[in-house]
Design a protein around this motif. Sequence first.
Motif, PDB file in Angstrom:
ATOM      1  N   PRO A 208       0.805  -1.221   0.000  1.00  9.66           N
ATOM      2  CA  PRO A 208       0.000   0.000   0.000  1.00  9.66           C
ATOM      3  C   PRO A 208       0.834   1.265   0.000  1.00  9.66           C
ATOM      4  O   PRO A 208       2.038   1.244   0.265  1.00  9.66           O
ATOM      5  N   ALA A 209       0.186   2.368  -0.291  1.00 15.48           N
ATOM      6  CA  ALA A 209       0.833   3.679  -0.227  1.00 15.48           C
ATOM      7  C   ALA A 209      -0.213   4.727   0.115  1.00 15.48           C
ATOM      8  O   ALA A 209      -1.420   4.478   0.020  1.00 15.48           O
ATOM      9  N   GLU A 210       0.241   5.893   0.501  1.00 21.62           N
ATOM     10  CA  GLU A 210      -0.659   7.004   0.807  1.00 21.62           C
ATOM     11  C   GLU A 210      -0.929   7.776  -0.490  1.00 21.62           C
ATOM     12  O   GLU A 210      -0.250   8.747  -0.819  1.00 21.62           O
ATOM     13  N   TRP A 211      -1.909   7.309  -1.252  1.00 25.49           N
ATOM     14  CA  TRP A 211      -2.156   7.834  -2.594  1.00 25.49           C
ATOM     15  C   TRP A 211      -2.829   9.196  -2.614  1.00 25.49           C
ATOM     16  O   TRP A 211      -2.877   9.839  -3.671  1.00 25.49           O
ATOM     17  N   SER A 212      -3.330   9.660  -1.481  1.00 24.89           N
ATOM     18  CA  SER A 212      -3.972  10.970  -1.467  1.00 24.89           C
ATOM     19  C   SER A 212      -3.023  12.084  -1.044  1.00 24.89           C
ATOM     20  O   SER A 212      -3.402  13.253  -1.023  1.00 24.89           O
TER      21      SER A 212
END
Length: 227
Positions: A208-212
């Motif tokens: 996962p990643a912090e896409w926002s």
Amino acid sequence: MADGNRFFPALRLILAALVAGVLAGAVAVYVRESSSGNKAPAQVAAGGGKDDVACAAKTDRAKKIGAAATGQVAALLPADPPQSLKSLTFNGPDGKPTTIADHAGKTVLLNLWATWCAPCRAEMPALDALQKEMGSDAFQVVAVNVDAGDDAKPKKFLEDTGVKSLGYYRDATMALFNDVKTRGLALGLPVTMLIDGQGCLIAHMNGPAEWSGPDAKRLVEAALQPG
């Protein structure tokens, strides 16, 4: 600070993933390979089609965009070499089969997710926010659910978490995941691929990643630059 975030998402994302995992009853992040798939390993190994040749010529561009992946999206790796993903197939919001080729001319952030995958559940609101803010005729987040069974559970999850900007893309057969895994791009879920307007894989990541966040937005801006 960027180095500290290079291989790990934000603490908030990790905590959210753990909570989501408990709620979902998830006991594993990784999925097992099945015998189905969009392409057989021999076909992928053979490769060498004109589309793959054209994509391979974009190695420098892939490295340039990969260098823009910093901070919370620094785990995104440049494709080495870029390859054509035009043939990747899944169902669109209308329930009919669609491919990456059908998104020609648009940069796509392709994400594979499942409701039983805690990190997937944790990052869906961020992917939704990225699509809401940056989605356009030039860029789209395509999040494909790969749960087995019918649509009830994934649709309920999206509704319960307030995901409204993402289109509902689906593949209940595991063919899409197995195709991506055969290509050496997926270890498990989530897996995310940045694909250019010609259907060429430019960069990819597992986890996962912090896409926002601002790092993701700068990455998208870099991917949209000509050249």
